[in-house]
Motif scaffolding. Structure first.
Motif, short mmCIF file in Angstrom:
data_model
loop_
_atom_site.label_atom_id
_atom_site.label_comp_id
_atom_site.label_asym_id
_atom_site.label_seq_id
_atom_site.Cartn_x
_atom_site.Cartn_y
_atom_site.Cartn_z
N LYS A 94 0.75 -1.17 0.10
CA LYS A 94 -0.06 0.11 -0.06
C LYS A 94 0.93 1.14 0.12
O LYS A 94 1.81 1.26 0.46
N ASN A 111 -0.65 6.64 3.15
CA ASN A 111 -1.46 7.84 2.95
C ASN A 111 -2.31 7.88 1.70
O ASN A 111 -2.99 9.05 1.33
N LYS A 112 -2.40 6.81 0.87
CA LYS A 112 -3.29 6.79 -0.42
C LYS A 112 -3.91 5.65 -0.31
O LYS A 112 -3.26 4.71 0.41
N ASN A 113 -4.96 5.75 -1.04
CA ASN A 113 -5.98 4.33 -1.24
C ASN A 113 -5.48 3.51 -2.50
O ASN A 113 -6.43 3.17 -3.15
N LEU A 114 -4.24 3.45 -2.69
CA LEU A 114 -3.53 2.80 -3.77
C LEU A 114 -2.41 1.86 -3.21
O LEU A 114 -1.76 2.21 -2.61
#
Ligand code: MN
Length: 159
Positions: free
Chosen positions: A146, A149-152
């Motif tokens: 992951k 701090n990103k949803n990626l």
């Protein structure tokens, strides 16, 4: 961890799509599937069995072929285990309309279990998954990491 199928079911009309509704709760082998999905944008859906559901990522460019390239993996909603067998056409007007082909399917091993006694559930929560794919096309060690701090996530082929 979040592993219910609410979002999956909300997005679909099961009277109009041939995709599975879900029901199987357990399976001994840890399954994975990669589905080639000809939706509005072609992408590959990578799904891993974790705790009774298929945790899922859409990988626009498909799994990496070498250790040098990392592929963007966008998390999507949990899918039922039966989805690993799904191949067919999702009809027009339905979520994800377009043809779905099984690109590869098989089992996987959690590498962090052996090294650090960390379960897949915990690995998912930490945003750091390391597995060994035992498929026909996907074989060997890969990581899903992951981005902070990103949803990626990134799908990486390990050395
Ligand atoms: Mn898809």
């Amino acid at each position: 961890m979040e592993s219910n199928l609410g979002q999956y079911k909300k997005k679909r009309n099961f009277k109009k799509t041939s995709e599975p509704l879900g029901g199987i709760k357990k399976s001994r082998d840890k399954l994975f599937v990669v589905q080639e999905h000809h939706a509005s944008n072609l992408h590959y859906d990578v799904r891993l069995q974790i705790k009774g559901v298929l945790k899922s990522w859409a990988v626009p460019k498909g799994p990496p072929e070498s250790c040098k390239d990392k592929k963007l993996a966008i998390p999507t909603e949990d899918h039922p285990l039966e989805y690993a067998n799904f191949e067919g056409k999702i009809s027009e007007g339905q979520y994800g309309a377009g043809q779905v082909y099984i690109w590869d399917k098989g089992t996987y091993k959690n590498l962090r279990k052996e090294k650090e006694s960390i379960s897949m559930e915990e690995s998912y929560k930490q945003g750091k998954i390391e597995i060994d794919f035992q498929g026909s096309k996907l074989k060997g060690a890969y990581a899903l990491a992951k981005i902070k701090n990103k949803n990626l996530w990134l799908l990486i082929k390990m050395k």
